[in-house]
Scaffold this motif. Structure first.
Motif, mmCIF file in Angstrom:
data_model
loop_
_atom_site.group_PDB
_atom_site.id
_atom_site.type_symbol
_atom_site.label_atom_id
_atom_site.label_comp_id
_atom_site.label_asym_id
_atom_site.label_seq_id
_atom_site.Cartn_x
_atom_site.Cartn_y
_atom_site.Cartn_z
ATOM 1 N N LEU A 32 13.246 -16.441 12.785
ATOM 2 C CA LEU A 32 12.173 -16.991 11.964
ATOM 3 C C LEU A 32 12.205 -18.513 12.052
ATOM 4 O O LEU A 32 13.262 -19.131 11.854
ATOM 5 N N GLY A 86 5.107 -21.828 12.558
ATOM 6 C CA GLY A 86 6.294 -21.035 12.253
ATOM 7 C C GLY A 86 6.007 -19.931 11.254
ATOM 8 O O GLY A 86 4.934 -19.868 10.642
ATOM 9 N N ASP A 87 6.997 -19.072 11.067
ATOM 10 C CA ASP A 87 6.849 -17.921 10.173
ATOM 11 C C ASP A 87 6.878 -18.331 8.709
ATOM 12 O O ASP A 87 6.232 -17.718 7.862
ATOM 13 N N MET A 310 4.719 -17.810 3.207
ATOM 14 C CA MET A 310 4.689 -17.034 4.440
ATOM 15 C C MET A 310 3.415 -17.269 5.217
ATOM 16 O O MET A 310 2.307 -17.166 4.675
ATOM 17 N N ASN A 311 3.576 -17.619 6.487
ATOM 18 C CA ASN A 311 2.443 -17.712 7.399
ATOM 19 C C ASN A 311 1.798 -16.323 7.485
ATOM 20 O O ASN A 311 2.450 -15.345 7.841
ATOM 21 N N LYS A 313 0.068 -15.042 9.593
ATOM 22 C CA LYS A 313 0.048 -14.471 10.938
ATOM 23 C C LYS A 313 1.449 -14.220 11.505
ATOM 24 O O LYS A 313 1.598 -13.940 12.688
ATOM 25 N N THR A 314 2.478 -14.311 10.652
ATOM 26 C CA THR A 314 3.825 -14.045 11.156
ATOM 27 C C THR A 314 3.922 -12.620 11.696
ATOM 28 O O THR A 314 3.312 -11.690 11.161
ATOM 29 N N HIS A 316 6.724 -11.109 11.611
ATOM 30 C CA HIS A 316 7.898 -10.543 10.939
ATOM 31 C C HIS A 316 7.771 -10.665 9.412
ATOM 32 O O HIS A 316 8.626 -11.285 8.763
ATOM 33 N N PRO A 317 6.750 -10.083 8.826
ATOM 34 C CA PRO A 317 6.536 -10.255 7.379
ATOM 35 C C PRO A 317 7.690 -9.754 6.522
ATOM 36 O O PRO A 317 8.020 -10.368 5.499
ATOM 37 N N VAL A 320 10.507 -12.295 6.634
ATOM 38 C CA VAL A 320 10.110 -13.502 5.889
ATOM 39 C C VAL A 320 10.237 -13.246 4.391
ATOM 40 O O VAL A 320 10.767 -14.084 3.640
#
Length: 424
Positions: A32, A86-87, A310-311, A313-314, A316-317, A320
């Motif tokens: 991340l 970034g995430d 939290m982005n 569009k990550t 890896h939700p 995150v």
């Protein structure tokens, strides 16, 4: 070897290979990336914060990627638009992050573990919608306002930290009369100090913190009302204690005057603590903004500095959210508050801060009512920008080029020109 046995053996090998592959996939580490403007914190993140999280979460690897503070907003917006951010996003307080949420670039964190339990409404205000119903960044740290003083100077002059406004001026008068020290180190050249370390420092005492701030936002109070003019009248008195040439004195000049031992008192933000301790060779103490009379409720500017979200569009939700939930725990708050003395956790839990000067600032939360800077939420979205106008007006008042009443009218007229409370 029979065909049946061979087939069974081959099938067993295939199953084992599949299981090994699955186990390997399950053990993969997720990386991340963290966006931030705090480039001065890089070493602390790499040496203290990230190792603490990764020890408890070995399947998640964190990379702290700061951008220069002056470039952060533009760089972050460009990355978010391009889908390369970034995430994890370090969130500026109020409007900048609210805009990202409105663009669906940050996500709601209402269901995050600890977000409601561990933070007050004031703590979450900087990263929540105007109605307070949705929080989109975890509150990480705030800075407190008050006064840092030279203990050696106070001991030499037999002074005690003032509790009331009258005592405050008595102390300043004694320091001035002695002549060894400049009573207070603050200049007006850069203007923002007059507003931030002056007006927003002592102002909550008069407008009663959140009560007055919310009334101003609601249009029930005006900047021309007595409780808003009074702090300007107090600032006008400060010019007699700031030393010769304060009008040309920039922020670093004021810092140097204090750390070199030439000034006795510094109107401060708690972010000064680490730098002052590394530069000053004398003992320091701190006192909160004085109250008008003994027994009055004291108020402190406990201003949110940064959060993390939290982005949207990550890839890896879940990972995150695991990190953000950790940010909402006392374990993180303790590590962060001690790694960066003067940046205080916004969590409701009591945090054990080791640094004595930082602990003195932090102790005020238990004695005083917290508020945020009056210009930061909603009231600086238009033109003229109330925050920037307050810089100019407070510097003018201290310089004597504008009366407190003239400055207050100017600020209110500017706000009235664009702000309609029922249309915020």
């Amino acid at each position: 070897m029979t065909k049946t046995y061979l087939k069974a053996s081959l099938a067993s090998v295939a199953v084992l290979a599949s299981l090994a592959s699955f186990a390997s996939a399950g053990a993969e580490t997720v990386t991340l990336n963290i966006e931030s403007w705090r480039n001065d914190d890089l070493q602390i993140w790499n040496e203290k914060i990230i190792p603490a999280f990764e020890k408890a979460n070995p399947d998640i690897h964190l990379v702290f990627q700061p951008t220069a503070p002056t470039e952060y907003n533009a760089a972050l917006n460009a990355k978010l638009s391009a889908g390369t951010a970034g995430d994890i996003i370090t969130c500026r307080p109020f409007d900048a992050s609210l805009d990202l949420f409105k663009k669906n670039q940050l996500t709601s964190l209402n269901d995050l573990s600890g977000i409601d339990k561990n933070f007050s409404e004031i703590a979450k205000a900087a990263w929540s919608t105007d109605d307070g119903k949705t929080t989109f960044c975890v509150p990480v740290a705030s800075v407190l306002h008050g006064f840092i003083y030279n203990k050696d100077a106070f001991d030499k002059l037999k002074l005690t930290p003032p509790k009331t406004v009258a005592e405050f001026y008595q102390v300043l008068d004694k320091i001035k009369a002695d002549g060894t020290y400049i009573p207070m180190a603050m200049g007006t050249k850069d203007q923002w100090e007059a507003a931030t370390m002056g007006y927003q420092n002592i102002g909550p005492t008069y407008w009663k913190g959140e009560e007055g701030r919310k009334a101003l936002v609601a249009g029930k109070e005006k900047l021309t009302d007595p409780e808003w003019v009074k702090p300007l009248q107090e600032l006008a008195k400060w010019k007699d204690y700031l030393g010769d040439g304060y009008q040309a004195q920039a922020y670093p000049d004021s810092q140097n005057l204090f750390t070199l031992g030439r000034a006795a008192i510094y109107p401060a933000g708690s972010w000064e603590i680490s730098q002052f301790k590394s530069q000053a060779d004398f003992k320091m103490g701190a006192f909160p903004p004085p109250v008008e009379k003994e027994g009055d409720t004291c108020y402190i500017s406990d201003h949110p500095d940064l959060g993390m979200g939290m982005n949207a569009k990550t890839a890896h939700p879940d990972a995150v959210k695991k990190f953000l939930a950790w940010l909402a725990t006392p374990d993180f708050a303790t590590i962060y508050s001690n790694a960066l003395p003067g940046f205080f956790s916004l969590q409701s839990a009591k945090i054990d801060v080791k640094d004595p000067l930082a602990q003195e600032f932090l102790s005020w939360r238990g004695k005083c009512k917290s508020t945020i800077r009056s210009t930061y939420q909603i009231l600086s979205r238009g033109t003229p920008n109330l925050e920037n106008e307050t810089w100019v007006a407070t510097a003018n008042v201290i310089n004597g080029t504008q009366t407190p009443e003239e400055a207050a009218k100017h600020l209110q007229d500017g706000l009235d020109s664009w702000y309609k409370p029922d249309q915020k």
